[in-house]
Write a protein that holds these residues in place. Structure first.
Motif, PDB file in Angstrom:
ATOM      1  N   ASN A   8      37.745  48.751  14.809  1.00 53.81           N
ATOM      2  CA  ASN A   8      37.474  50.018  15.462  1.00 53.81           C
ATOM      3  C   ASN A   8      37.871  49.980  16.933  1.00 53.81           C
ATOM      4  N   SER A 168      29.447  50.703  15.784  1.00 53.32           N
ATOM      5  CA  SER A 168      30.805  50.845  15.258  1.00 53.32           C
ATOM      6  C   SER A 168      30.961  52.137  14.467  1.00 53.32           C
ATOM      7  N   ARG A 169      29.891  52.552  13.767  1.00 51.16           N
ATOM      8  CA  ARG A 169      29.952  53.797  12.992  1.00 51.16           C
ATOM      9  C   ARG A 169      30.097  55.010  13.903  1.00 51.16           C
ATOM     10  N   VAL A 170      29.298  55.039  14.979  1.00 47.96           N
ATOM     11  CA  VAL A 170      29.375  56.162  15.920  1.00 47.96           C
ATOM     12  C   VAL A 170      30.732  56.167  16.626  1.00 47.96           C
ATOM     13  N   GLU A 172      33.495  55.004  15.512  1.00 47.30           N
ATOM     14  CA  GLU A 172      34.484  55.435  14.524  1.00 47.30           C
ATOM     15  C   GLU A 172      34.469  56.948  14.354  1.00 47.30           C
ATOM     16  N   ASN A 173      33.279  57.541  14.304  1.00 44.95           N
ATOM     17  CA  ASN A 173      33.171  58.984  14.135  1.00 44.95           C
ATOM     18  C   ASN A 173      33.814  59.733  15.300  1.00 44.95           C
ATOM     19  N   TYR A 174      33.584  59.256  16.514  1.00 45.79           N
ATOM     20  CA  TYR A 174      34.183  59.913  17.674  1.00 45.79           C
ATOM     21  C   TYR A 174      35.693  59.694  17.713  1.00 45.79           C
ATOM     22  N   CYS A 175      36.136  58.519  17.291  1.00 40.76           N
ATOM     23  CA  CYS A 175      37.576  58.276  17.208  1.00 40.76           C
ATOM     24  C   CYS A 175      38.235  59.237  16.222  1.00 40.76           C
ATOM     25  N   LEU A 176      37.604  59.418  15.075  1.00 35.56           N
ATOM     26  CA  LEU A 176      38.141  60.336  14.075  1.00 35.56           C
ATOM     27  C   LEU A 176      38.181  61.762  14.610  1.00 35.56           C
ATOM     28  N   TYR A 177      37.131  62.154  15.322  1.00 31.35           N
ATOM     29  CA  TYR A 177      37.098  63.492  15.905  1.00 31.35           C
ATOM     30  C   TYR A 177      38.236  63.667  16.901  1.00 31.35           C
ATOM     31  N   LYS A 180      41.571  63.997  15.228  1.00 30.04           N
ATOM     32  CA  LYS A 180      41.771  65.354  14.719  1.00 30.04           C
ATOM     33  C   LYS A 180      42.161  66.303  15.848  1.00 30.04           C
TER      34      LYS A 180
END
Length: 222
Positions: A8, A168-170, A172-177, A180
């Protein structure tokens, strides 16, 4: 250190393919700037319609007037002189988002966005980067006094209840956002090689309270 695993952490790392010519600024900075500019524009409209709408929680980050330097140029300046990893800007964005969730009556506007950015990125660099500059250097880069940045850091930490660890989950979520946002804005999704650190002696001085633009900004004003 920030709880981000290697996979990540390197999502926003440079494209090291042979023959790739790096550009000066990672694209993720442009995407974060784009998102914040939209947020500020929306909030400025809300404030104009209802003066009593905005809460007082972020008042400590307010300047006397809105800085003339744009959000994209301000982020570029921070990146150029501090050489923070691109991930620091993502985590700084996470901190600002957390502030807004903890204090929903507060709004990010042109009077506070620059101070929020330099403070959040500085805190993120302390959590994420093995080597980082001290508060005095960040203050010089950010156009505020060292004393003010020290106060802003303490204020932000307390407002976040010292919740500065990003899983790492949070992350990852912001990276995905943000990916996009990049695709939606037609900016692609690969990152370039960060520039080398710039010597402290080469940092041009300026103040976020300045009202005039200049290629050689004046000394900071308290």
């Amino acid at each position: 250190m920030l709880a981000v695993d290697d996979a990540n952490h390197h999502r926003f790392q440079p494209d090291m393919a042979a023959g790739t010519e790096p550009t000066a600024t990672p694209r993720v900075l442009s995407v974060i700037a784009f998102a914040l500019e939209r947020l500020v524009a929306r909030n400025e409209g809300l404030v104009a319609k209802s003066a009593g709408l905005m809460g007082q929680s972020l008042n400590v980050f307010h300047g006397v007037r809105a800085p003339t330097i744009s959000i994209p140029k301000y982020l570029e300046r921070i990146y150029k002189y501090t050489n923070c990893s691109p991930s620091c800007f993502v985590v700084g964005y996470v901190y600002i988002d957390r502030l807004l969730h903890k204090h929903p009556d507060s709004l990010v506007i042109s009077l506070n966005v620059h101070r929020l950015l330099v403070t959040s990125v500085m805190v993120a660099s302390k959590m994420l980067d093995d080597v980082h500059y001290n508060n005095a250097f960040f203050a010089r880069v950010g156009g505020v006094s060292n004393g003010e940045l020290n106060r802003l850091e303490i204020e932000m930490l307390f407002m976040l209840d010292f919740g500065v660890v990003v899983s790492s989950r949070v992350f990852e979520n912001y990276c995905l956002y943000l990916e996009k946002e990049m695709l939606w804005n037609g900016a692609g999704h690969r990152m370039e090689k960060p520039i080398l650190p710039t010597s402290v002696d080469q940092v041009t001085e300026f103040s976020v309270e300045d009202t005039q633009t200049s290629s050689s900004p004046p000394l900071m004003a308290d």
